[in-house]
Design a protein around this motif. Structure first.
Motif, mmCIF file in Angstrom:
data_model
loop_
_atom_site.group_PDB
_atom_site.id
_atom_site.type_symbol
_atom_site.label_atom_id
_atom_site.label_comp_id
_atom_site.label_asym_id
_atom_site.label_seq_id
_atom_site.Cartn_x
_atom_site.Cartn_y
_atom_site.Cartn_z
ATOM 1 N N PHE A 1 0.846 -1.197 0.000
ATOM 2 C CA PHE A 1 0.000 0.000 0.000
ATOM 3 C C PHE A 1 0.881 1.245 0.000
ATOM 4 O O PHE A 1 0.978 1.956 1.003
ATOM 5 C CB PHE A 1 -0.905 0.008 1.241
ATOM 6 C CG PHE A 1 -1.783 -1.201 1.352
ATOM 7 C CD1 PHE A 1 -2.962 -1.295 0.628
ATOM 8 C CD2 PHE A 1 -1.431 -2.259 2.180
ATOM 9 C CE1 PHE A 1 -3.771 -2.414 0.717
ATOM 10 C CE2 PHE A 1 -2.238 -3.379 2.285
ATOM 11 C CZ PHE A 1 -3.407 -3.460 1.543
ATOM 12 N N PRO A 2 1.551 1.526 -1.133
ATOM 13 C CA PRO A 2 2.458 2.682 -1.156
ATOM 14 C C PRO A 2 1.680 3.994 -1.026
ATOM 15 O O PRO A 2 0.640 4.169 -1.655
ATOM 16 C CB PRO A 2 3.143 2.574 -2.520
ATOM 17 C CG PRO A 2 2.247 1.737 -3.352
ATOM 18 C CD PRO A 2 1.497 0.837 -2.419
ATOM 19 N N ALA B 1 -8.338 4.353 4.256
ATOM 20 C CA ALA B 1 -9.630 3.688 4.194
ATOM 21 C C ALA B 1 -9.723 2.952 2.856
ATOM 22 O O ALA B 1 -9.021 3.312 1.903
ATOM 23 C CB ALA B 1 -10.742 4.723 4.320
ATOM 24 N N PRO B 2 -10.569 1.934 2.760
ATOM 25 C CA PRO B 2 -10.679 1.199 1.489
ATOM 26 C C PRO B 2 -11.002 2.099 0.292
ATOM 27 O O PRO B 2 -10.535 1.859 -0.813
ATOM 28 C CB PRO B 2 -11.815 0.203 1.743
ATOM 29 C CG PRO B 2 -11.804 0.002 3.221
ATOM 30 C CD PRO B 2 -11.398 1.338 3.802
ATOM 31 N N GLN B 3 -11.769 3.152 0.519
ATOM 32 C CA GLN B 3 -12.141 4.062 -0.564
ATOM 33 C C GLN B 3 -11.126 5.189 -0.752
ATOM 34 O O GLN B 3 -11.309 6.071 -1.559
ATOM 35 C CB GLN B 3 -13.547 4.629 -0.337
ATOM 36 C CG GLN B 3 -13.652 5.565 0.852
ATOM 37 C CD GLN B 3 -13.822 4.871 2.195
ATOM 38 O OE1 GLN B 3 -13.602 3.675 2.340
ATOM 39 N NE2 GLN B 3 -14.214 5.631 3.195
ATOM 40 N N PRO C 1 -7.881 9.231 4.708
ATOM 41 C CA PRO C 1 -7.488 8.734 6.027
ATOM 42 C C PRO C 1 -8.510 7.766 6.610
ATOM 43 O O PRO C 1 -9.682 7.765 6.225
ATOM 44 C CB PRO C 1 -7.390 10.003 6.877
ATOM 45 C CG PRO C 1 -8.314 10.964 6.214
ATOM 46 C CD PRO C 1 -8.243 10.648 4.748
ATOM 47 N N VAL C 2 -8.047 6.966 7.537
ATOM 48 C CA VAL C 2 -8.921 6.026 8.239
ATOM 49 C C VAL C 2 -9.797 6.821 9.204
ATOM 50 O O VAL C 2 -9.312 7.707 9.906
ATOM 51 C CB VAL C 2 -8.085 4.979 9.012
ATOM 52 C CG1 VAL C 2 -8.982 4.049 9.808
ATOM 53 C CG2 VAL C 2 -7.205 4.196 8.048
ATOM 54 N N VAL C 3 -11.067 6.502 9.233
ATOM 55 C CA VAL C 3 -12.020 7.136 10.142
ATOM 56 C C VAL C 3 -12.329 6.134 11.251
ATOM 57 O O VAL C 3 -12.666 4.976 10.984
ATOM 58 C CB VAL C 3 -13.308 7.541 9.392
ATOM 59 C CG1 VAL C 3 -14.333 8.102 10.344
ATOM 60 C CG2 VAL C 3 -12.979 8.534 8.292
ATOM 61 N N GLY D 1 -16.183 -1.679 10.794
ATOM 62 C CA GLY D 1 -15.943 -2.476 9.603
ATOM 63 C C GLY D 1 -14.776 -3.437 9.670
ATOM 64 O O GLY D 1 -14.738 -4.421 8.923
ATOM 65 N N SER D 2 -13.811 -3.173 10.557
ATOM 66 C CA SER D 2 -12.607 -4.000 10.592
ATOM 67 C C SER D 2 -12.241 -4.502 11.985
ATOM 68 O O SER D 2 -12.005 -5.695 12.169
ATOM 69 C CB SER D 2 -11.419 -3.219 10.008
ATOM 70 O OG SER D 2 -11.669 -2.870 8.667
#
Length: 139
Positions: A86-87, A98-100, A103-105, A112-113
């Motif tokens: 995941f560069p 985040a998958p989309q 940044p991660v929320v 979700g994870s």
């Protein structure tokens, strides 16, 4: 946990376990904060989420929270593996996304994870405060 969480967050779990960084500090890491040759991570910001302000970048929790954290070999190896898969998009790119994209929320990550991985790993809900007085993310 690292084996049960989606692959994009395995490095986040391992880095958090090795360093004790708070979730918002992990989510706020950009490529410019990581110095793998010197095995350190600089905590300069965090990602927060509130009903009033939404998702935003802000300073760490306290003045003492600004710090450079040494990385053990396991964390360096985990970060190298994560960055290969995941560069980030340049020095300002987020380490964990985040998958989309973006940044991660916290709430999306937890629902979700994190919680599904806790269930798969057989980790009980709501582990509560740690001996240091901080609270671990509840499953």
């Amino acid at each position: 946990m690292a084996e049960e969480i989606p692959g994009r967050y395995k490095g986040l779990v391992l880095l958090g376990a090795c360093t004790g960084l708070r979730p918002g500090e992990l989510f706020g890491l950009q490529f410019r904060h990581v110095d793998l040759p010197h095995a350190t991570v600089s905590v300069e910001q965090q990602i927060q989420q509130t009903a009033k302000h939404g998702v935003y970048v802000c300073p760490p929790k306290t003045a003492r929270s600004h710090r450079t954290v040494p990385l053990p070999r396991m964390a360096v190896d985990a970060m190298k593996a994560h960055l290969r898969t995941f560069p980030p998009m340049g020095p300002e790119g987020w380490i964990f996304t985040a998958p989309q994209g973006g940044p991660v929320v916290y709430t999306h990550f937890m629902d979700g994870s994190w919680r599904p991985a806790c269930a798969k790993a057989g980790i009980a809900k709501a582990p509560g405060p740690t001996p240091s007085g901080t609270t671990t993310p509840a499953c």
